[in-house]
Write an enzyme that holds these catalytic residues in place. Structure first.
Site, PDB file in Angstrom:
ATOM      1  N   ASP A 297      20.067  19.054 -21.249  1.00  0.00           N
ATOM      2  CA  ASP A 297      21.011  19.281 -20.148  1.00  0.00           C
ATOM      3  C   ASP A 297      21.911  20.453 -20.503  1.00  0.00           C
ATOM      4  O   ASP A 297      22.170  20.712 -21.680  1.00  0.00           O
ATOM      5  CB  ASP A 297      21.856  18.032 -19.889  1.00  0.00           C
ATOM      6  CG  ASP A 297      22.436  18.017 -18.473  1.00  0.00           C
ATOM      7  OD1 ASP A 297      21.929  17.252 -17.636  1.00  0.00           O
ATOM      8  OD2 ASP A 297      23.372  18.795 -18.205  1.00  0.00           O
TER       9      ASP A 297
ATOM     10  N   GLY B 227      24.389  -1.627   9.978  1.00  0.00           N
ATOM     11  CA  GLY B 227      25.693  -1.410   9.351  1.00  0.00           C
ATOM     12  C   GLY B 227      26.264  -0.062   9.719  1.00  0.00           C
ATOM     13  O   GLY B 227      25.913   0.494  10.772  1.00  0.00           O
TER      14      GLY B 227
ATOM     15  N   CYS C 120      20.234  10.863  -1.604  1.00  0.00           N
ATOM     16  CA  CYS C 120      18.862  11.204  -1.181  1.00  0.00           C
ATOM     17  C   CYS C 120      18.642  11.227   0.323  1.00  0.00           C
ATOM     18  O   CYS C 120      18.206  12.251   0.867  1.00  0.00           O
ATOM     19  CB  CYS C 120      17.872  10.230  -1.816  1.00  0.00           C
ATOM     20  SG  CYS C 120      17.726  10.441  -3.578  1.00  0.00           S
TER      21      CYS C 120
HETATM   22  C1  UDX Z   1      16.817   6.082  -1.844  1.00  0.00           C
HETATM   23  C2  UDX Z   1      15.357   5.617  -1.821  1.00  0.00           C
HETATM   24  O1  UDX Z   1      15.316   4.205  -1.550  1.00  0.00           O
HETATM   25  C3  UDX Z   1      14.675   5.933  -3.146  1.00  0.00           C
HETATM   26  O2  UDX Z   1      13.305   5.558  -3.074  1.00  0.00           O
HETATM   27  C4  UDX Z   1      14.798   7.432  -3.423  1.00  0.00           C
HETATM   28  O3  UDX Z   1      14.247   7.737  -4.680  1.00  0.00           O
HETATM   29  C5  UDX Z   1      16.258   7.852  -3.392  1.00  0.00           C
HETATM   30  O4  UDX Z   1      16.852   7.476  -2.144  1.00  0.00           O
HETATM   31  P1  UDX Z   1      19.107   5.226  -2.889  1.00  0.00           P
HETATM   32  O5  UDX Z   1      19.720   6.524  -2.500  1.00  0.00           O
HETATM   33  O6  UDX Z   1      19.427   4.651  -4.227  1.00  0.00           O
HETATM   34  O7  UDX Z   1      17.506   5.321  -2.835  1.00  0.00           O
HETATM   35  O8  UDX Z   1      19.551   4.202  -1.752  1.00  0.00           O
HETATM   36  P2  UDX Z   1      18.877   3.003  -0.926  1.00  0.00           P
HETATM   37  O9  UDX Z   1      19.061   1.727  -1.629  1.00  0.00           O
HETATM   38  O10 UDX Z   1      17.516   3.317  -0.455  1.00  0.00           O
HETATM   39  O11 UDX Z   1      19.878   3.004   0.344  1.00  0.00           O
HETATM   40  C6  UDX Z   1      20.105   4.198   1.085  1.00  0.00           C
HETATM   41  C7  UDX Z   1      21.150   3.991   2.126  1.00  0.00           C
HETATM   42  O12 UDX Z   1      20.670   3.184   3.187  1.00  0.00           O
HETATM   43  C8  UDX Z   1      22.416   3.305   1.626  1.00  0.00           C
HETATM   44  O13 UDX Z   1      23.552   3.933   2.192  1.00  0.00           O
HETATM   45  C9  UDX Z   1      22.283   1.889   2.145  1.00  0.00           C
HETATM   46  O14 UDX Z   1      23.531   1.247   2.327  1.00  0.00           O
HETATM   47  C10 UDX Z   1      21.575   2.132   3.458  1.00  0.00           C
HETATM   48  N1  UDX Z   1      20.803   0.974   3.937  1.00  0.00           N
HETATM   49  C11 UDX Z   1      19.698   0.550   3.259  1.00  0.00           C
HETATM   50  C12 UDX Z   1      21.196   0.332   5.102  1.00  0.00           C
HETATM   51  O15 UDX Z   1      22.193   0.710   5.735  1.00  0.00           O
HETATM   52  N2  UDX Z   1      20.441  -0.723   5.560  1.00  0.00           N
HETATM   53  C13 UDX Z   1      19.340  -1.173   4.906  1.00  0.00           C
HETATM   54  O16 UDX Z   1      18.714  -2.131   5.386  1.00  0.00           O
HETATM   55  C14 UDX Z   1      18.961  -0.524   3.719  1.00  0.00           C
END
Ligand code: UDX
Length: 473
Positions: A43, A263, A270
């Site tokens: 890094d 929600g 991501c």
């Molecule tokens: C995501 C992808 O899931 C993962 O595969 C990729 O590598 C990176 O992006 P992450 O950013 O950790 O992972 O979040 P994730 O758990 O997928 O949730 C993303 C967003 O969606 C969050 O803000 C979460 O609160 C929201 N969400 C998720 C909802 O509002 N409702 C749901 O049912 C699921």
């Protein structure tokens, strides 16, 4: 035995370099070391490197500190600052950041810098494995750059990472699938050998398809959430319960149960970046990604809906004191990138409310860097004292189990807006609160809010075909 299977059988312990010690890089480096490989994590940030060397992960990820210390103690993980003079690694995983730049495009500077610095010091038979989420076509660009910097033999493989913050180690060790894309079948097989012990299905394909799989997967999940959020607004006007609707839909295996929680919308490092980047790439190449544009717009609208609910219940936001529960974009992480919670807090502040934010893991410095005027409070009840409303924006377990009686005693008005639909409406109402949530019906006997007519929304029952008007919630 196929040539490819030979390759897979051969690799037992490999020398691996991981460039970039952010969330993805640090998890990947620690996990590969745990699997028995010799790993060099690289890094450019001196403070980050010092922290990792001392066994303290600079990011909050459950289980990562322990895994990191185990990897360091075993001697299989070394951490290097800057560019080493030579790298013995046969596999170089790129896990550098690709933040959004203007107009939704991804900023590829870190990828370019890493390839420029490393190409001259790599072994001629090294494989560059790209884990960073990069616009389709970047793998080809990396190969061209390597050639330009005197490393024409380097192979490039795209290996998109699907890990979720909060469950990243488990996601790496037990992946749903491993995607490997390259025009060099032998290099792809060599990388496949590293993942063979994980026993996951492998998708072996070309570079651009692998890159596209990552974008399409994130865009689909974001679409699913935006879809259920749109259904939640329909539920509100027809008097249905989105939680039950989603449960009923989820039993259908073609739909599946996950990513159906309505929600305040999706955020994080991501989804927002990747959906915007895919929309941008598609538009640049002359495609018309209409669905993606609506998916993004519905997500923006969710923030405004929450604001509308608070405003409606309080009559105005001007001068009202609001406590927002949650700063992280989701529970079990301290990441606030594109956090819906902070965006809602910011919008309410802009509308004249006095806003305090409370989160069990996020620190004030992080919030101040993104939203200089938002203040974080350490103690829930102190922060709630005199509040006119409490907005639950991130579903941390401690917020799902709130001390309702204590809150009722210290708040000026008893109003909870549940932006994640995680509280039990009857329990909250039983404690004397007015309760608003996303797409679930109001109950008989709900305490009136301070705003006039909040239960008496005009609903055209003829058009909707429902029997009785329902109150707004
Ligand atoms: C995501 C992808 O899931 C993962 O595969 C990729 O590598 C990176 O992006 P992450 O950013 O950790 O992972 O979040 P994730 O758990 O997928 O949730 C993303 C967003 O969606 C969050 O803000 C979460 O609160 C929201 N969400 C998720 C909802 O509002 N409702 C749901 O049912 C699921």
């Amino acid at each position: 035995m196929e040539a490819g299977m030979d390759e897979r059988a051969k690799t037992v312990v490999a020398d691996i370099a991981v460039v970039g010690c952010g969330h993805v890089g640090l998890v990947v480096a620690s996990c590969f070391a745990t699997l028995g490989h010799r790993v060099t994590a690289i890094d450019v940030d001196a403070a980050r490197v010092a922290s990792i060397r001392s066994g303290v992960s600079p990011i909050y990820e459950p289980g990562l500190d322990a895994l990191l210390r185990q990897a360091l103690d075993s001697g299989r993980l070394e951490v290097v600052e800057g560019t080493p003079d030579a790298l013995r690694a046969e596999f170089v995983f790129l896990a550098v950041g690709t933040p959004p730049s203007t107009g939704g495009a991804s900023d590829l500077r870190a990828v370019r810098d890493a390839v420029t610095a490393l190409a001259p010091v790599l072994r001629p038979d090294a494989v560059i494995v790209n884990k960073s989420t990069v616009p389709i076509g970047t793998g080809d660009l990396v190969a061209q750059m390597a050639k330009h910097f005197g490393a024409p033999g380097l192979a490039v493989v795209s290996n998109p990472e699907f890990l979720q913050e909060g469950t990243a180690i488990d996601n790496f060790m037990r992946p749903d699938r491993v995607v490997l894309g390259s025009s060099d079948a032998r290099a792809r097989e060599r990388v496949a050998a590293l993942f063979e012990p994980l026993g996951a299905p492998m998708v072996l394909t070309d570079l651009r398809t692998a890159e596209m799989i990552k974008y399409a997967s994130n865009a689909f999940l974001a679409t699913k959430v935006s879809f259920v959020n749109e259904m939640s607004s329909i539920c509100e006007v027809v008097g249905a319960d989105i939680a039950e609707v989603a449960r009923g839909m989820g039993f259908d295996e073609r739909i599946g149960r996950q990513y159906l929680r309505a929600g305040i919308g999706w955020g994080g490092s991501c989804f927002p970046k990747d959906v915007a980047a895919l929309e941008h790439t598609a538009s640049t190449f002359g495609a018309h990604p209409q669905l993606l544009r609506h998916v993004i717009e519905i997500n923006r609208e969710q923030r405004r809906r929450v604001l509308g609910k608070v405003r409606e219940a309080l009559g105005t936001l001007e001068g009202r004191r609001i406590l927002v529960l949650g700063a992280a974009f989701k529970p079990h992480t301290d990441d606030i990138r594109e956090s819906p919670a902070l965006e809602v807090a910011d919008l309410m502040q802009l509308a004249g409310a006095e806003v305090l934010v409370h989160d069990p893991h996020v620190r004030q410095e992080a919030v101040s860097a993104a939203f200089p005027s938002l203040a974080l409070a350490d103690d829930l009840l102190t922060a709630a004292a005199g509040a006119d409303a409490l907005v639950l924006a991130t579903e941390w377990p401690e917020f799902v189990d709130l001390p309702l009686d204590d809150l009722a005693a210290v708040m000026r008005r008893r109003l909870i807006v549940d932006g994640r639909n995680v509280l039990d409406p009857a329990t909250v109402r039983g404690a004397g609160f007015a309760y608003r949530c996303i797409g679930r019906p109001a109950l008989e006997g709900d305490p009136p809010s301070t705003a006039p007519n909040w239960r008496d929304a005009e609903v055209d029952t003829d058009t909707l075909g429902v029997g009785t008007p329902v109150g707004r919630r």
